[in-house]
Design an enzyme around this catalytic site. Sequence first.
Site, short mmCIF file in Angstrom:
data_model
loop_
_atom_site.label_atom_id
_atom_site.label_comp_id
_atom_site.label_asym_id
_atom_site.label_seq_id
_atom_site.Cartn_x
_atom_site.Cartn_y
_atom_site.Cartn_z
N PHE A 109 -7.58 0.82 -0.90
CA PHE A 109 -8.36 2.06 -0.93
C PHE A 109 -9.43 2.06 -2.01
O PHE A 109 -10.43 2.78 -1.91
CB PHE A 109 -7.42 3.26 -1.13
CG PHE A 109 -6.99 3.51 -2.55
CD1 PHE A 109 -7.57 4.54 -3.29
CD2 PHE A 109 -5.98 2.76 -3.14
CE1 PHE A 109 -7.17 4.79 -4.60
CE2 PHE A 109 -5.59 3.01 -4.44
CZ PHE A 109 -6.18 4.03 -5.17
N LYS A 110 -9.26 1.23 -3.02
CA LYS A 110 -10.22 1.23 -4.12
C LYS A 110 -11.58 0.70 -3.70
O LYS A 110 -12.59 0.96 -4.36
CB LYS A 110 -9.65 0.44 -5.30
CG LYS A 110 -8.45 1.18 -5.89
CD LYS A 110 -7.67 0.41 -6.92
CE LYS A 110 -6.47 1.25 -7.36
NZ LYS A 110 -5.65 0.59 -8.37
#
Length: 545
Positions: A173-174
């Site tokens: 997700f980063k």
Amino acid sequence: MPQACSDTFSLKTGGQWNSLILIEGIMIYTVADEAGMRLETVWELGDQVPLGLSSLQASRIMWYVSTRGIAPRVDFEGALFSGYAPDGGLFMPEELPQLDRETLCQWSTLSYPGLVKELCALFIGSELIPKDDLNDLIDRAFSRFRHREVVHLSRLRNGLNVLELWHGVTYAFKDLSLSCTAQFLQYFLEKREKHVTVVVGTSGDTGSAAIESVQGAKNVDIIVLLPKGHCTKIQELQMTTVLKENVHVFGVEGNSDELDEPIKTVFADVAFVKKHNLMSLNSINWSRVLVQMAHHFFAYFQCTPSLDTHPLPLVEVVVPTGAAGNLAAGYIAQKIGLPIRLVVAVNRNDIIHRTVQQGDFSLSEAVKSTLASAMDIQVPYNMERVFWLLFGCDSQVTRALMEQFERTQSVNLPKELHSKLSEVVTSESVSDEAITQTMGRCWDENQYLLCPHSAVAVNYHYQQMDRQEPSTPRCCLAPASAAKFPEAVLAAGLTPETPAEIVALEHKETRCTPMRRGDNWTLILQDTIEDLSRRWRGHALNASQ
């Protein structure tokens, strides 16, 4: 009319943005004519506004203040480049805008990138990045994502909604927030003709996503400290196989909390930070929290049954977290008008769970190694943002609380603060056994592989479902692909599915400098930064000649 003050506003008329400055009761409206000449008209407050300006929409410049209240306020560019505020606090918007029902309904039809664009426009301001430029930067940030939606909702059996935040290059997700943050960074650096050195400590996914976002950038060097042996083989290879000249990876003989210490020491030296243009891309950077707010808006609009009811229906968002960046983003989204209920899910490193349940904000004796290794974190830095909001933006009280925590590593929250926290957040802590059981159950019921961090969130859903309690619609955030965690997939008795690009990592050349126990990690970090500054100055000198 705005109240008397000293401030700057943006005014929209006929689709064109102009500026309005209020200085001690005098309003100065600045506009460009057709030939581009600047014209000024001055009114006293209380004067009749000329016909044609009555419908102007004023939008304040977004300012950011430290949660500890001592550092001067900055604009978005200042917050982006600072990471930590000079007083040790974290930057937050001085004022939070409020989204009305009409705005939420308009946003409900937007794609994920569309939501990011709206939120960033709101919190950055067109004075700093014009809207067309901002949209181009965000489109560029998401151009390498594998899924056409960028973020995808999988609707599974028995009301299980899994929001896949992992379709970026590093399968985590980063990638979402860091790809945008890197674009903002390079936009300002190119305008200012400057260079920065980014310093990142990682528990696994931040390092690879940060490297991916800036590798090869001419105005950026990146230093990443990874905890040797504490992240998965794939996570490590995603960092050590990037051989670009501006990427510098160190393998630290310690855990993620220990490697944060030399980084904090370096950033505490304000003169050193300024001299070498240092910044961090860890989850404390406001730009990352800003983009992560879009996860919650997208989750809400995908899962809400209707926008026709009064009041708007609630959606429960389950947030697996370590450093609490996604939690802070969700709480800010809630504060500006998104009707969500937050559940925070952690592994056995349970400081956030103990804080929510008992008001016990204290470190355990040691970090526990778990299958959800990216969440093996003792210090959830972004809880400071949550506390500040719960304290009614009282920086003095927040500073006292956080300074006590830094001194003693243990704080019992004031009763009123704990009561407010437990009203806005529910929590749970999940064991490795529960993680593998959840992964197995999800596969059995859906033929769907969860990563161990996603399983931490889905475990909460299964608990609620098994109790057969009536519940609001629920969305579980999935921060990473199971492909990154084959060890956990095997531990759950399942068969890993590994994409070809991940398999290829094992055959690539690696580069990683060791930081051994007994070494002076702070000195190594300082020496590396100084060397990069010298090198950049040499490049700049040659270019000018």
